[in-house]
Structures are given as C-alpha cells and as structure tokens.
Write a protein that holds these residues in place. Structure first.
Motif, PDB file in Angstrom:
ATOM      1  N   PRO A 250      17.011  13.387  27.334  1.00 49.20           N
ATOM      2  CA  PRO A 250      15.765  13.881  27.475  1.00 49.20           C
ATOM      3  C   PRO A 250      15.924  15.133  28.365  1.00 49.20           C
ATOM      4  O   PRO A 250      16.597  14.975  29.532  1.00 49.20           O
ATOM      5  N   ILE A 251      15.324  16.007  28.095  1.00 50.84           N
ATOM      6  CA  ILE A 251      15.338  17.250  29.128  1.00 50.84           C
ATOM      7  C   ILE A 251      13.889  18.078  29.148  1.00 50.84           C
ATOM      8  O   ILE A 251      13.285  17.661  28.428  1.00 50.84           O
ATOM      9  N   PRO A 252      13.553  18.989  30.182  1.00 52.48           N
ATOM     10  CA  PRO A 252      12.377  19.558  30.212  1.00 52.48           C
ATOM     11  C   PRO A 252      12.314  20.568  28.809  1.00 52.48           C
ATOM     12  O   PRO A 252      13.207  20.780  28.422  1.00 52.48           O
ATOM     13  N   ASP A 253      11.131  20.787  28.371  1.00 50.07           N
ATOM     14  CA  ASP A 253      10.789  21.406  27.336  1.00 50.07           C
ATOM     15  C   ASP A 253      11.338  22.975  27.475  1.00 50.07           C
ATOM     16  O   ASP A 253      11.855  23.425  28.550  1.00 50.07           O
ATOM     17  N   GLU A 254      11.244  23.985  26.246  1.00 53.50           N
ATOM     18  CA  GLU A 254      12.074  25.014  26.419  1.00 53.50           C
ATOM     19  C   GLU A 254      11.282  26.037  27.283  1.00 53.50           C
ATOM     20  O   GLU A 254      11.884  26.806  27.875  1.00 53.50           O
ATOM     21  N   GLU A 255       9.848  25.942  27.413  1.00 47.41           N
ATOM     22  CA  GLU A 255       9.153  26.834  28.438  1.00 47.41           C
ATOM     23  C   GLU A 255       9.499  26.582  29.819  1.00 47.41           C
ATOM     24  O   GLU A 255       9.731  27.492  30.449  1.00 47.41           O
ATOM     25  N   VAL A 256       9.571  25.211  30.036  1.00 48.20           N
ATOM     26  CA  VAL A 256       9.760  24.691  31.448  1.00 48.20           C
ATOM     27  C   VAL A 256      11.428  25.149  31.878  1.00 48.20           C
ATOM     28  O   VAL A 256      11.611  25.868  32.988  1.00 48.20           O
ATOM     29  N   ARG A 257      12.356  25.078  30.918  1.00 46.41           N
ATOM     30  CA  ARG A 257      13.921  25.708  31.085  1.00 46.41           C
ATOM     31  C   ARG A 257      13.684  27.042  31.276  1.00 46.41           C
ATOM     32  O   ARG A 257      14.374  27.398  32.185  1.00 46.41           O
ATOM     33  N   THR A 258      13.016  27.975  30.282  1.00 40.52           N
ATOM     34  CA  THR A 258      13.046  29.148  30.395  1.00 40.52           C
ATOM     35  C   THR A 258      12.438  29.735  31.865  1.00 40.52           C
ATOM     36  O   THR A 258      12.953  30.504  32.623  1.00 40.52           O
ATOM     37  N   ARG A 259      11.274  29.225  32.219  1.00 38.91           N
ATOM     38  CA  ARG A 259      10.690  29.407  33.577  1.00 38.91           C
ATOM     39  C   ARG A 259      11.471  29.159  34.747  1.00 38.91           C
ATOM     40  O   ARG A 259      11.838  30.015  35.548  1.00 38.91           O
ATOM     41  N   GLN A 260      12.049  28.003  34.868  1.00 36.35           N
ATOM     42  CA  GLN A 260      13.057  27.706  35.575  1.00 36.35           C
ATOM     43  C   GLN A 260      14.466  28.632  35.767  1.00 36.35           C
ATOM     44  O   GLN A 260      14.782  28.703  36.987  1.00 36.35           O
ATOM     45  N   ALA A 261      14.946  28.878  34.738  1.00 37.52           N
ATOM     46  CA  ALA A 261      15.987  29.779  34.773  1.00 37.52           C
ATOM     47  C   ALA A 261      15.490  31.175  35.317  1.00 37.52           C
ATOM     48  O   ALA A 261      16.361  31.711  36.081  1.00 37.52           O
ATOM     49  N   LEU A 262      14.456  31.492  34.948  1.00 33.71           N
ATOM     50  CA  LEU A 262      13.987  32.853  35.593  1.00 33.71           C
ATOM     51  C   LEU A 262      13.843  32.779  36.989  1.00 33.71           C
ATOM     52  O   LEU A 262      14.244  33.724  38.018  1.00 33.71           O
ATOM     53  N   LEU A 263      13.048  31.601  37.469  1.00 35.24           N
ATOM     54  CA  LEU A 263      13.137  31.495  38.942  1.00 35.24           C
ATOM     55  C   LEU A 263      14.275  31.403  39.551  1.00 35.24           C
ATOM     56  O   LEU A 263      14.514  31.664  40.653  1.00 35.24           O
ATOM     57  N   MET A 264      15.467  30.674  39.041  1.00 38.55           N
ATOM     58  CA  MET A 264      16.588  30.506  39.641  1.00 38.55           C
ATOM     59  C   MET A 264      17.413  32.105  39.664  1.00 38.55           C
ATOM     60  O   MET A 264      17.806  32.351  41.019  1.00 38.55           O
ATOM     61  N   ILE A 265      17.163  32.719  38.823  1.00 41.06           N
ATOM     62  CA  ILE A 265      17.435  34.206  39.003  1.00 41.06           C
ATOM     63  C   ILE A 265      16.876  34.794  40.053  1.00 41.06           C
ATOM     64  O   ILE A 265      17.318  35.414  41.133  1.00 41.06           O
ATOM     65  N   ALA A 266      15.505  34.725  40.023  1.00 41.23           N
ATOM     66  CA  ALA A 266      14.764  35.516  41.192  1.00 41.23           C
ATOM     67  C   ALA A 266      15.193  34.932  42.588  1.00 41.23           C
ATOM     68  O   ALA A 266      15.384  35.649  43.503  1.00 41.23           O
ATOM     69  N   ALA A 267      15.067  33.621  42.635  1.00 44.60           N
ATOM     70  CA  ALA A 267      15.636  32.947  43.858  1.00 44.60           C
ATOM     71  C   ALA A 267      16.800  33.423  44.397  1.00 44.60           C
ATOM     72  O   ALA A 267      16.922  33.611  45.609  1.00 44.60           O
ATOM     73  N   THR A 268      17.988  33.300  43.242  1.00 47.48           N
ATOM     74  CA  THR A 268      19.185  33.961  43.832  1.00 47.48           C
ATOM     75  C   THR A 268      19.286  35.020  44.270  1.00 47.48           C
ATOM     76  O   THR A 268      19.845  35.527  45.335  1.00 47.48           O
ATOM     77  N   ARG A 269      18.579  35.880  43.609  1.00 42.61           N
ATOM     78  CA  ARG A 269      18.436  37.358  44.241  1.00 42.61           C
ATOM     79  C   ARG A 269      18.046  37.496  45.721  1.00 42.61           C
ATOM     80  O   ARG A 269      18.351  38.500  46.346  1.00 42.61           O
TER      81      ARG A 269
END
Ligand code: 5AD
Length: 362
Positions: A250-269
């Motif tokens: 089990p993993i978070p759904d696609e929308e959550v993973r997409t949001r998390q990935a974009l947030l990771m990019i933003a936070a890393t920047r």
C-alpha cells in the motif's frame, strides 16, 4: 512561515520547518511554497532549463532492488547493451541539437569489461563532440551505480564530470526495507563521498511515496542532501511495478504522490538554493503536466530521451513510463513546447553546471 516573501528571505530551515513545508495541503499554501521556490530558483540560477540527453545504454543489472522493474530477478526482461557506436551516435545527435550534456545510465555492473566499456564510451563521446559551439565537447553525467573508487577515478579521467547516484532513502530502516541485505546505505554514502573527493559534481535523490515513507523521512532526506553538500538532485514519485516484491504494497494515491514530489522539489530548492534539480520523467508518468509542474516548482534540468526506441521498452523501471514510443526527434519538439509553456528558456549548447558546485571551487 506563511507568506511567499518570508520563505524567499529565509536563509536556514530547521527540520520542523521543513516538515511543515512538506505537510502543506491547502491550495493557497501549496501555491505560496511553489512561488517562493520559483523565485529562489530564478534569483540563484536564472531562468534557463538545461537539457541532459538520456541514453539508457544497458539494462543488465547485478542488483535486486525491491522496487525496480529491471532488477536482476525479473526473468522476462530482455537484456540489452547498446554498441559503442550506437551510444556515440546518440551523443552526437544530442550535441547537434544543442543539448549540451548527456547522461549515460545503465543497470549496475562492476566487471572489468563493463568498467572499461563505460570509460571508452565517455572518451569517445568527448573526442567526437568538440566543436565551435561546444569547445569542451558534451558535458557527461554518469549514472551506473555503486563502483569502487578506482573505477570512479577512471570514469573521471576519461572525461565524465558529473555523477548521479540516488540514495533512494537516507533513512536506514526504509533503505533496508526496499533493498536486499547486500546493499547498504553506508556503501552508498561511501560512493557519494568518493565521487565528491575525486572532483565530480555529485547528484543524488530519493523516491517519493515509498511504502512506509513519512514526511519526517523526506525532511531528513533534504537535510541529508544539505549535509552531504550535494550539487544536483534527481527525484520523483515512486511508481509501483507489479512484477516486483514492493509492487503490491500500500502507498498513497497518485495525486498525493504527485503533490508530495512537487513539494519535495520546492522544499529542496528553498533549503539548498543554488543546486540543479531535475524535473524527472517519473513525475510525468503520474500527471500529464508533471514535468512542467516540476519546473514551476523549482526544477531547472530536463532529461530528454535519447535511448533508441527499439530497446526503450526493456528499460521500464516502473509501469506506464511515458514517451516509450517517442523518437528523440519527437521528444525534442514536445519538450521545447513544455518549457516555453511555463515561461522559461532553454540553455542550448551549455553544460549548465550546478552553481552550487561552482561556489565550492570558487
Ligand atoms: N518508481 C520510481 N522510480 C524508480 N526508480 C527505480 N524504480 C523505480 C520505481 N518503481 C528510480 C530509482 C533509480 C532511478 C534510476 O530510477 O530512484 O535510482
């Protein structure tokens, strides 16, 4: 920590603050974080997006990572290795397009034949891509896994100057959960240190949305990038591959993973500021405008596919990998449109090195 302006002016972030950024869910809050990351990117790196033409030159792999579609135990994958000529030809095409840099990626092997093949490929690309527009030839990034320090030195001497080795997760328990026991976090960290000492620009990254992964893990990943003084980041959502041991967890759904990935990019920047960050293909696998959203969230590198279409179907690290049927020519037009659509320019004929790295040596 609520306005974009506050975020832009912030020099250092605590772990708690990073966790807070990564936990954002409210649309306004997400947009504020995104805008702040975009601002920092434009201020520290400029508006250019750099291309790294991606050549997946072999899917033969000695590793058995529990998430990966080309892991050693996948018996129904047709294994291939491109000939030296085919690799050099793709790289030359890349140089002619003005792409500036190439990434040679493959499954992991450590036998002497493989190491010398990579060395030869790097040297041949260097030799054949010097021109007036590229006086030092194509920039070459390698992504061929964990190797001995001697092998890394050979690659560097041959002319590669950047190396990508994702940590996948900097959390020891999560790392062990997604890898077989022979693969260790310590060994990967040893590799990242060796690469930096040799003089490579070093890239790493993680998958986002792994089974059992928390925002705390992700915040610690960003702190890991910072503490390791990493120059380049490549990360994207985890995408299950049904034939793998992790594929049905089990993993978070696609929308959550997409949001998390974009947030990771933003936070890393926001935290690392002047590093290079890739808008990865995996982002687009989950969302049709995933890569554009990545660029809008602070990414400044894109990796157009150069792998010959005939073998691309054999390099499916995950399912629904986009662009599997698109030729390099189609990919070129498609990407230029995507980058223009978010108001950015393409840094043609440039290596587009990490400003962070330049800061270290200057
Ligand atoms: N989903 C997303 N990314 C993956 N990778 C491998 N398998 C998957 C997957 N199932 C990524 C890893 C690796 C890179 C080459 O591809 O992070 O480092």
């Amino acid at each position: 920590m609520t306005t974009a302006h506050d975020l832009v002016g912030k020099i250092a972030f605590t772990r708690e603050e990073i966790i807070q950024l990564l936990s954002a869910q409210d649309e306004n809050e997400l947009e504020r974080i995104r805008q702040a990351a975009e601002r920092i990117l434009l201020d520290t790196c400029g508006d250019e997006v750099y291309y790294r033409g991606l050549i997946e030159f072999s899917n033969i792999c000695r590793c058995d990572c529990l998430y990966c579609g080309i892991r050693k135990s996948m018996k129904d994958v047709d294994r291939y290795e491109l000939a030296l000529d085919a690799i050099v030809e793709s790289a030359q095409w890349c140089a002619e397009q003005g792409y500036g840099s190439v990434v040679l990626q493959s499954g992991e092997r450590t036998d002497e034949r493989f190491i010398s093949f990579v060395q030869e490929a790097v040297a041949a690309i260097k030799q054949t891509t010097v021109s007036e527009t590229l006086p030092h030839g194509l920039g070459i990034t390698l992504c061929v896994g964990e190797q001995t320090r001697q092998s890394y030195e050979r690659f560097f001497s041959a002319g590669a100057h950047r190396y990508l080795l994702r940590i996948e997760s900097s959390n020891p328990a999560l790392f062990s959960r997604i890898h077989p026991p022979q693969q260790t976090l310590d060994s990967r960290i040893r590799c990242l240190r060796d690469l930096a000492e040799i003089g490579f620009q070093v890239g790493t990254g993680v998958m986002i949305g792994l089974p059992g992964q928390t925002v705390e893990h992700l915040a610690d990943d960003i702190l890991f990038f910072r503490d390791m003084d990493i120059d380049m980041i490549g990360m994207g959502p985890y995408i299950p591959h049904a034939g793998t041991p992790l594929g049905n967890e089990p993993i978070p759904d696609e929308e959550v993973r997409t949001r998390q990935a974009l947030l990771m990019i933003a936070a890393t920047r926001l935290v690392l500021k002047n590093v290079n960050i890739a808008a990865t293909t995996a982002l687009q696998a989950l969302h049709p405008q995933g890569r554009e959203e990545g660029l809008r969230s602070g990414a400044n590198v894109i990796m157009p596919q150069l792998t010959p279409v005939e073998v691309r179907k054999n390099y499916l690290l995950y399912e629904n990998k986009p662009c599997v049927d698109e030729s390099a020519v189609q990919c070129r037009g498609c990407l230029a449109g995507r980058i223009g659509s978010v108001g950015r320019t393409i840094g043609y004929n440039k290596w587009g090195d990490s400003r962070h790295f330049a800061g270290k040596s200057g």
